[in-house]
Enzyme design. Structure first.
Site, PDB file in Angstrom:
ATOM      1  N   HIS A 279       0.846  -1.211   0.000  1.00  0.00           N
ATOM      2  CA  HIS A 279       0.000   0.000   0.000  1.00  0.00           C
ATOM      3  C   HIS A 279       0.880   1.261   0.000  1.00  0.00           C
ATOM      4  O   HIS A 279       0.749   2.126  -0.876  1.00  0.00           O
ATOM      5  CB  HIS A 279      -0.907  -0.011   1.235  1.00  0.00           C
ATOM      6  N   GLU A 280       1.779   1.351   0.957  1.00  0.00           N
ATOM      7  CA  GLU A 280       2.650   2.529   1.021  1.00  0.00           C
ATOM      8  C   GLU A 280       3.569   2.568  -0.202  1.00  0.00           C
ATOM      9  O   GLU A 280       3.895   3.639  -0.713  1.00  0.00           O
ATOM     10  CB  GLU A 280       3.461   2.538   2.323  1.00  0.00           C
ATOM     11  N   HIS A 283       1.836   4.425  -2.927  1.00  0.00           N
ATOM     12  CA  HIS A 283       1.998   5.881  -2.766  1.00  0.00           C
ATOM     13  C   HIS A 283       3.401   6.298  -3.215  1.00  0.00           C
ATOM     14  O   HIS A 283       3.585   7.313  -3.881  1.00  0.00           O
ATOM     15  CB  HIS A 283       1.865   6.275  -1.283  1.00  0.00           C
ATOM     16  N   GLU A 309      -4.501   7.771  -3.126  1.00  0.00           N
ATOM     17  CA  GLU A 309      -4.994   6.519  -2.549  1.00  0.00           C
ATOM     18  C   GLU A 309      -5.380   5.526  -3.647  1.00  0.00           C
ATOM     19  O   GLU A 309      -5.344   4.327  -3.433  1.00  0.00           O
ATOM     20  CB  GLU A 309      -6.172   6.770  -1.601  1.00  0.00           C
TER      21      GLU A 309
END
Lengths: 515, 515
Positions: A279-280, A283, A309
């Site tokens: 997830h990170e 980003h 996101e």
């Protein structure tokens, strides 16, 4: 990274106005980067007794930034540029630059410097209060800080102005042009598909076994595994790094050249750090993908927090929770924890990551229930900001909504209302996650259409073709285009929740063998 | 920490000029703290590819600071205050505050902003170049950066002005009022006692066995041991923290509330991290000892870099290399590495830490040869700044001086001219270490006079009485008093090298049984 440069419209060279604006914004962005560094440090390394002095430091820096953003020289320059920017001889990058500078200028002009400084000061102490409160399950000690933050954010909204509700003013900061009523409209089908699917899954009697994700996993090895997965995603460690923090996050100090992220390993449940890393990582590869010419401008980084996101959620879910992805990557998990995973295969691991089960922790939620976590927070923060919910009623209301939406209730505030960092600093961010899920499904559909052999390549361990496509079509542009315009360029239409409802239904009908 | 407040003269309350000055300086110090944070990050966590963008960020911040330090409002305020500050109604803290503000104002007024910004930019890249050059033993790749730094520092000296040599202008920055000729005079007896003692020790035939310091020591356990030793010294982790960096250092982001340090463990030689922890710990307890009322002013922290080094060297050597200290602390070393130290006692360990042997690495040098390392660097940097030494001749000159002073020669530049971080940012700091050794011996003598049972208490594991005395007499005052005034208050006389020559001779005559 360099080859991207040719694909995006460059800033016009030799134009005095653009050059002056760039020079002006470069210095502002340098200071913004140092502000992010101060926050990064506070979240990762800062000793607990330094909260107050850090608050002063952040406040002073915010004051300097406010001074820069409200400087008359900038106002005059923007007036001149706005008069000509839509004519020929200017590029989309020029226009994006002027637009973002104007947005920041307008916003800053509406906010008194004292308020900006006070917010920074309160935020630093509030973060420390939240960290301690969560550790000791002590909502009462955090409540006064939350109260101050609500009051300050309401004051901000009043200064910024809004047509319908105070909350609009905050929302617009993270998602330009978005309003509460538009969010309500987009979220209605999301809530419906989530609750319907959840009911069908619970009625199906099918149980997904996720016992392979549980066990004993050392923090050190989990961080090392995150490292490997991120490297394979294309995250560039020569312009990045991983740390550990109470809440995973990504930040940048001069995109695309310094973009860092954190994880927060759970020693008994490997899913947390693996999915947080991806997830990170989503980003982070977005930030690292900005064209280098955008460095030190407000265009470096994401188009909006919703679009941001969309990339974290795209990598985490559409890619990182697919069987094809784990066929290509599971060996790294086995190498990190050989005893634990010797008898497990990629398909079993991927299936376990898709177990649907109403749970208390947002960042560990499956895709079906995830948006319900967001909608709870969205409704609550909207109510706090619009004055319909008192702080002391918040934990009770939180628990009641978890009962209503997810059929479960936290037994502690640490697992409830205190779980997220966000409210220690402000409001209006949470909708970005669900907007991100919507955008993500739409982008994912375009991406799959482009590659007929998508799953085969992914299963073969290749993710570079995905990153390449995303960089070329989205990342390189930074914030040159606003969300709707970007979505049209990439997918042919403005955000449409039908992509998400179709994606979610299709995926979970297959996993849970629903009729 | 709070009890210190009553012991130092407070700032005068209710005086409009002092209040305005404090408010002005608070914001400057907030920004200075963020500048230190940017450097800390660069040394500990920053990815290698971020050097250039960090350079811009630091340059911009230095520009903002320069703007603040040269602001006419500050000049006018200082003029008004200087006219009255020596009258009654003002405290020593007020006077110190005005003096330090004036010093910074004068210096900043002499330096063009462009030069200040360029130095910051060059420093960030130069640091990265140094780190890589040291890693790859490649002086040639660092040489151009060193050349630029020399040129910039000469330019600084020319702007600042000096009576005798350019080097004076740089020296004064770290040690107010100090000149090259004064340093030469103080260093002459130091050089003499060092070379004489070294000759006598080598002639004695006595060999100190330091084999117990060698072996296999994991980085993790060494950092954990540093943690324990620092805690026992009185370093407060709720206002501090340890990291690992290529070169150990201490810095602060708002003394006394946030003071951090680094170590650089050597996996095969435990002395490095142990002595670095105590050395940096000395700096750190000094910073943490500033009276809290001094926070966010230029008075928080040390009186000068020489006085700062006196504290690191006092803790490291006079205390941390004494048998009494290790009688009280050795159990921690045994607990950290039980197999290795099971058969070693405190006296053997302490004796090993005092082995005198000319070696290549400054920070690992014994007390007898240490100042020779400094004098080499001092002579070389003086020559570079005064224009008597070309960059390309530096490695050869370095090696020749090591041969002359220490009788040994580096086989690589990484162990030679590239070993220290200092020249990646500037010149004039090195004399601080030897000045620190001189001040340290003088302060140590006063401290021992105060406690007749000094060694007994130390051997019993007590260091709190030492920290208490130092805080009360030195640390709490921060930079209220300049070095000479402070030394007179604490020891009854201005700096006098006789304390050091006596200390060194006495200590090593005993260890090496010299006649």
């Amino acid at each position: 990274m360099l080859e991207q440069e040719t694909m995006i419209p460059p800033f016009t060279k030799g134009n005095a106005g653009i050059t002056e604006l760039l020079e002006y914004l470069h210095e502002i962005e340098d200071l913004e980067a140092l502000s992010s560094l101060a926050e990064w440090d506070q979240n990762t390394e800062m000793p607990e007794g330094a909260g107050e002095v850090r608050g002063y430091q952040s406040a002073t820096l915010q004051g300097v930034l406010h001074e820069r953003w409200t400087n008359q020289r900038l106002g005059t320059l923007l007036n001149k540029l706005n008069a000509v920017i839509n004519g020929s001889g200017y590029t989309d990058a020029d226009r994006g630059l002027v637009r973002e500078a104007q947005r920041n200028y307008d916003r800053a002009m509406k906010l008194p410097r004292k308020l900006v400084e006070e917010m920074a000061r309160v935020q630093a102490s509030s973060f420390e209060a939240w960290r301690r409160a969560r550790e000791h399950n002590d909502f009462a000690s955090f409540a006064p800080w939350l109260g101050r933050t609500v009051a300050l954010q309401r004051e901000v909204a009043d200064h910024i102005g809004y047509t319908e509700t105070r909350y609009d003013a905050l929302l617009d900061f993270f998602e330009p042009g978005m309003t509460t009523s538009a969010v309500d409209k987009l979220f209605t089908p999301v809530r419906e598909v989530s609750t319907t699917l959840l009911r069908r899954i619970e009625a199906s009697g099918v149980i997904v076994d996720d016992s392979c994700l549980q066990g004993e996993f050392s923090e050190e090895k989990q961080v090392a595994l995150s490292d490997v997965l991120l490297r394979r995603m294309g995250y560039d460690f020569s312009h990045g790094g991983i740390a550990v923090s109470p809440h995973p996050f990504t930040t940048s100090f001069g995109s695309p050249f310094d973009v860092r992220l954190t994880v927060h390993p759970d020693m008994h449940f490997i899913q947390s750090s693996v999915m947080a890393a991806i997830h990170e990582g989503g980003h982070a590869v977005y930030e690292q993908g900005s064209a280098p010419t955008l460095v030190r401008t407000p265009l470096a980084g994401g188009a909006s927090m919703g679009v941001h996101e969309s990339q974290s959620r795209l990598w985490e879910n559409a890619i990182g929770r697919s069987e094809a992805y784990w066929k290509g990557q599971f060996a790294a998990v086995q190498q990190a924890f050989p005893e634990h995973f010797v008898a497990i295969d990629a398909a079993t691991f991927a299936r376990a990551l898709n177990k649907v089960k109403p749970d208390l922790i947002r960042i560990e939620a499956d895709e079906v229930t995830y948006n319900l976590h967001i909608i709870v927070r969205y409704e609550l923060e909207k109510a706090m900001i619009n004055g319909d919910l008192a702080i002391e009623s918040l934990p009770g209301q939180w628990n009641a909504m978890y009962q209503e939406y997810l059929g479960i209730e936290p037994t502690s505030n640490s697992e409830g209302v205190l779980q997220d960092i966000h409210w220690s600093s402000g409001f209006g961010y949470f909708p970005s996650y669900t907007l991100g899920n919507l955008y993500s499904a739409q982008i994912y559909s375009a991406l799959r259409q482009h590659y007929s052999n998508f799953d085969e390549r992914l299963a073969g361990g290749d993710t570079a073709f995905i990153l390449g496509w995303l960089r070329k079509n989205i990342y390189a542009f930074g914030a040159i285009y606003q969300p709707d315009a970007l979505m049209k360029r990439v997918t042919g239409e403005v955000p449409n929740p039908a992509f998400f409802t179709r994606y979610l239904t299709g995926k979970f009908e297959a996993i849970y063998q629903l009729q």
